[in-house]
Write a protein that holds these residues in place. Structure first.
Motif, short mmCIF file in Angstrom:
data_model
loop_
_atom_site.label_atom_id
_atom_site.label_comp_id
_atom_site.label_asym_id
_atom_site.label_seq_id
_atom_site.Cartn_x
_atom_site.Cartn_y
_atom_site.Cartn_z
N ARG A 55 -12.26 27.17 -22.01
CA ARG A 55 -12.29 26.10 -23.10
C ARG A 55 -12.27 24.77 -22.41
N GLY A 56 -11.96 24.56 -21.24
CA GLY A 56 -11.78 23.20 -20.55
C GLY A 56 -10.70 22.54 -21.01
N ASN A 57 -9.58 23.10 -21.34
CA ASN A 57 -8.47 22.38 -21.44
C ASN A 57 -7.90 21.96 -20.15
N THR A 58 -7.49 20.78 -20.11
CA THR A 58 -6.93 20.46 -18.84
C THR A 58 -5.24 19.90 -18.70
N ASP A 59 -4.82 19.72 -17.77
CA ASP A 59 -3.42 19.48 -17.45
C ASP A 59 -3.25 18.88 -16.22
N VAL A 64 -0.28 12.63 -10.80
CA VAL A 64 -1.52 11.95 -10.49
C VAL A 64 -1.97 11.79 -12.19
N LYS A 65 -1.27 12.13 -13.04
CA LYS A 65 -1.92 11.72 -14.33
C LYS A 65 -1.95 10.33 -14.66
N GLY A 66 -3.25 9.98 -15.43
CA GLY A 66 -3.59 8.84 -15.48
C GLY A 66 -4.53 8.28 -14.46
N ARG A 67 -4.70 8.71 -13.04
CA ARG A 67 -5.27 8.32 -12.13
C ARG A 67 -6.44 9.49 -11.67
N PHE A 68 -6.20 10.69 -11.70
CA PHE A 68 -7.09 11.78 -11.54
C PHE A 68 -7.66 12.45 -12.70
N THR A 69 -8.78 12.95 -12.64
CA THR A 69 -9.45 13.55 -13.68
C THR A 69 -10.14 14.81 -13.15
N ILE A 70 -9.90 16.28 -13.85
CA ILE A 70 -10.44 17.39 -13.24
C ILE A 70 -11.30 17.45 -14.55
N SER A 71 -12.52 18.03 -13.95
CA SER A 71 -13.82 18.32 -14.85
C SER A 71 -14.58 19.57 -14.22
N GLN A 72 -15.39 19.91 -14.99
CA GLN A 72 -16.23 21.03 -14.44
C GLN A 72 -17.62 21.21 -14.89
N ASP A 73 -18.58 21.97 -14.52
CA ASP A 73 -19.93 22.01 -14.77
C ASP A 73 -20.19 23.61 -14.76
N ASN A 74 -19.92 24.05 -15.94
CA ASN A 74 -19.82 25.58 -16.11
C ASN A 74 -21.16 26.37 -15.72
N THR A 77 -20.94 26.42 -12.08
CA THR A 77 -19.62 27.07 -11.69
C THR A 77 -19.04 26.11 -10.73
N THR A 78 -18.87 24.80 -10.86
CA THR A 78 -18.40 23.71 -10.15
C THR A 78 -17.41 23.06 -10.68
N MET A 79 -16.31 22.69 -9.85
CA MET A 79 -15.16 21.73 -10.77
C MET A 79 -14.98 20.84 -9.69
N TYR A 80 -14.51 19.78 -10.44
CA TYR A 80 -14.57 18.52 -9.80
C TYR A 80 -13.02 17.76 -9.84
N LEU A 81 -12.74 17.10 -9.19
CA LEU A 81 -11.52 16.08 -9.09
C LEU A 81 -11.89 14.56 -8.87
N GLN A 82 -11.88 13.76 -9.94
CA GLN A 82 -12.19 12.17 -9.63
C GLN A 82 -10.98 11.87 -9.43
N MET A 83 -10.61 10.95 -8.46
CA MET A 83 -9.45 10.40 -8.09
C MET A 83 -9.73 9.03 -7.95
N ASN A 84 -8.99 8.36 -8.69
CA ASN A 84 -8.95 6.95 -8.74
C ASN A 84 -7.66 6.10 -8.51
N SER A 85 -7.78 5.05 -7.97
CA SER A 85 -6.43 4.23 -7.69
C SER A 85 -5.45 4.99 -6.72
N LEU A 86 -6.35 5.44 -5.50
CA LEU A 86 -5.64 6.50 -4.77
C LEU A 86 -4.37 5.42 -3.90
N LYS A 87 -3.26 6.28 -3.70
CA LYS A 87 -2.43 5.71 -2.84
C LYS A 87 -2.10 6.27 -1.62
N PRO A 88 -1.49 5.78 -0.57
CA PRO A 88 -1.26 6.41 0.68
C PRO A 88 -0.39 7.77 0.51
N GLU A 89 0.33 7.88 -0.55
CA GLU A 89 1.10 9.24 -0.94
C GLU A 89 0.03 10.23 -1.41
#
Length: 126
Positions: A55-59, A64-74, A77-89
């Motif tokens: 279904r593509g539901n995400t959580d 990381v909420k608001g900065r990272f985005t998980i997605s996929q290309d069914n 069969t590949t999943m992605y994690l777009q990471m923005n506004s990265l912090k040292p932590e």
């Protein structure tokens, strides 16, 4: 088999995109709950995002909420994690994981029990 890629070093405020290519799965990709985890040195592994293969539901974890985005290309069969506004932590080894489970258990409340893991990709934020 899960293979992560895309890690690297970036300055604070920068972005990275991680990929997780899934292959030789026992079941069709749509049956899997896919997730990203990370583990910093000396810290416990932390689940940060999930996506239901069908279904593509995400959580997301609050960290990381608001900065990272998980997605996929069914189709790929590949999943992605777009990471923005990265912090040292955010510096950690990042892992993708997969598990066959119901949609209701593919969320941040159910980060335990993933059966399949990638080898990890390092992300360093300075």
């Amino acid at each position: 088999q899960l293979v992560e890629s895309g890690g690297g070093s970036v300055e604070a405020g920068g972005s990275l995109m991680l990929s997780c290519a899934a292959s030789r799965l026992t079941y069709t990709y749509s049956m899997y709950c896919m997730a990203w985890f990370r583990q910093a040195p000396g810290k416990e592994r932390e689940g940060i995002a999930t996506i239901a293969g069908g279904r593509g539901n995400t959580d997301y974890a609050d960290s990381v909420k608001g900065r990272f985005t998980i997605s996929q290309d069914n189709a790929k069969t590949t999943m992605y994690l777009q990471m923005n506004s990265l912090k040292p932590e955010d510096t950690a080894m990042y892992y993708c994981a997969a598990d066959v489970r119901s949609y209701s258990r593919c969320s941040r409340g159910y980060f335990s029990g993933f059966d399949y893991w990638g080898q990890g990709t390092q992300v360093t934020v300075s």
